[in-house]
Design a protein around this motif. Structure first.
Motif, PDB file in Angstrom:
ATOM      1  N   ARG A 179       7.373  -5.890  -0.591  1.00 27.70           N
ATOM      2  CA  ARG A 179       8.013  -5.300  -1.511  1.00 27.70           C
ATOM      3  C   ARG A 179       9.673  -5.279  -1.225  1.00 27.70           C
ATOM      4  N   SER A 180      10.139  -4.958  -0.117  1.00 33.59           N
ATOM      5  CA  SER A 180      11.323  -4.660   0.155  1.00 33.59           C
ATOM      6  C   SER A 180      11.763  -5.159   1.517  1.00 33.59           C
ATOM      7  N   ARG A 201       8.801   8.927   0.580  1.00 34.34           N
ATOM      8  CA  ARG A 201       9.789   8.646  -0.001  1.00 34.34           C
ATOM      9  C   ARG A 201      10.888   8.138   0.884  1.00 34.34           C
ATOM     10  N   THR A 202      10.646   8.225   2.241  1.00 36.48           N
ATOM     11  CA  THR A 202      11.567   7.735   3.204  1.00 36.48           C
ATOM     12  C   THR A 202      10.899   7.204   4.282  1.00 36.48           C
ATOM     13  N   TRP A 253      15.874   5.341   5.083  1.00 32.16           N
ATOM     14  CA  TRP A 253      15.797   4.241   3.938  1.00 32.16           C
ATOM     15  C   TRP A 253      15.088   4.921   2.892  1.00 32.16           C
ATOM     16  N   ASP A 254      15.508   4.532   1.639  1.00 33.85           N
ATOM     17  CA  ASP A 254      14.755   5.115   0.276  1.00 33.85           C
ATOM     18  C   ASP A 254      13.721   4.093   0.005  1.00 33.85           C
ATOM     19  N   GLY A 278      11.618   3.600  -2.622  1.00 32.19           N
ATOM     20  CA  GLY A 278      11.411   2.919  -3.863  1.00 32.19           C
ATOM     21  C   GLY A 278      12.790   1.962  -3.967  1.00 32.19           C
ATOM     22  N   GLU A 279      13.996   2.165  -3.298  1.00 23.00           N
ATOM     23  CA  GLU A 279      15.245   1.302  -3.859  1.00 23.00           C
ATOM     24  C   GLU A 279      15.317   0.523  -2.762  1.00 23.00           C
ATOM     25  N   GLY A 280      14.753   0.713  -1.391  1.00 23.43           N
ATOM     26  CA  GLY A 280      15.237  -0.309  -0.329  1.00 23.43           C
ATOM     27  C   GLY A 280      16.507  -0.039   0.332  1.00 23.43           C
ATOM     28  N   ALA A 281      17.033   0.956  -0.106  1.00 26.83           N
ATOM     29  CA  ALA A 281      18.429   1.007   0.372  1.00 26.83           C
ATOM     30  C   ALA A 281      18.646   2.232   1.280  1.00 26.83           C
ATOM     31  N   ARG A 283      19.841   5.261   3.163  1.00 25.10           N
ATOM     32  CA  ARG A 283      20.117   6.733   2.882  1.00 25.10           C
ATOM     33  C   ARG A 283      21.086   7.461   3.664  1.00 25.10           C
ATOM     34  N   ASP A 301      27.549   6.127 -12.017  1.00 25.53           N
ATOM     35  CA  ASP A 301      26.321   6.192 -12.830  1.00 25.53           C
ATOM     36  C   ASP A 301      26.166   7.129 -13.820  1.00 25.53           C
TER      37      ASP A 301
END
Length: 243
Positions: free
Chosen positions: A114-115, A134-135, A148-149, A151-154, A156, A223
């Motif tokens: 997924r990521s 979530r992390t 890492w997030d 959901g977003e793969g970024a 944190r 944003d």
């Protein structure tokens, strides 16, 4: 090594290229999981205890049916040995960490990545999910741990302070603290609670005692719609109130 959720089975990985499932009560071998072509470094049970994940020097991770001992899925994509594996709390995602300096999140049902989590500059030795799923935390040879997030793969948060490889990571049951263990002969506890965006904006507004300028809003809240960031900007909280 890992216990099944019901505590009746232990899984082990070995340099003999197999993983094995053992009966805790009798101490006897129940099942041999064959399929990897090199050392098996890590094992993890799914939350429902029906699946075991393994990671190997052969650059793959595998999912196995606990009841039959048959392989379900081969997770391919890493370009180096896979040192760590973990299931998400809901059992839908597997995280892996590799010598290729990446971690990956895999869809258990589809058997696809997924990521890909990139940012570490050394091999990843450990992965762990937070209790809410979530992390993901990772520990690396680059002397850092990262959050890492999912959901977003970024990234944190990057946790710096260790002076040598980070070999282990673990969340507290409430997910507010991360423990890390390192080759620098220390373990560390980190507060890993991030403020919600709205709360952080409110904190900034209270600290400066005014609304943000358009330039500040564009720089720090790209944003956010073009409107007042601090509709009730004023003196810091508590000012003007009786103690």
């Amino acid at each position: 090594m890992a216990f099944s959720p019901d505590g009746r089975t232990v899984a082990t990985g070995s340099a003999d290229k197999t993983a094995r499932l053992w009966d805790v009560t009798t101490g006897r071998e129940r099942t041999v999981l064959r399929g990897h072509t090199d050392k098996v470094y890590a094992v993890a049970f799914s939350p429902d205890g029906r699946t075991v994940a393994t990671s190997s020097d052969d650059k793959t991770a595998r999912l196995w049916d606990v009841t039959t001992g048959r392989g379900r899925t081969v997770l391919r994509g890493h370009t180096g040995p896979v040192y760590a594996v973990a299931f998400s709390p809901d059992g839908r995602t597997v995280a892996t960490g590799s010598d290729d300096s990446t971690a990956r999140l895999w869809d258990v049902r589809k058997g696809r990545a997924r990521s890909m989590l990139t940012g570490h500059t050394g091999e990843i030795n450990a992965v762990a999910f937070s209790p809410d799923g979530r992390t993901v935390a990772t520990g690396s040879d680059d002397s850092t741990a990262r959050l890492w997030d999912v959901g977003e793969g970024a990234t944190r948060m990057t946790l710096t302070g260790h002076t040598d490889e980070v070999w282990s990571v673990a969340f507290s049951p409430d997910g507010r603290i991360l423990a890390t263990g390192s080759d620098d002969k220390t373990a560390r506890l980190w507060n890993v609670v991030l403020p919600e965006p709205a709360a952080e904006i409110e904190r900034i507004c209270r600290a400066v005692g005014r609304d943000l300028t358009p330039e500040e809003s564009a720089a720090y809240l790209p944003d956010r719609p073009a409107r007042s960031a601090c509709p009730q900007a004023g003196p810091p909280s508590g000012a003007g109130r009786p103690l």
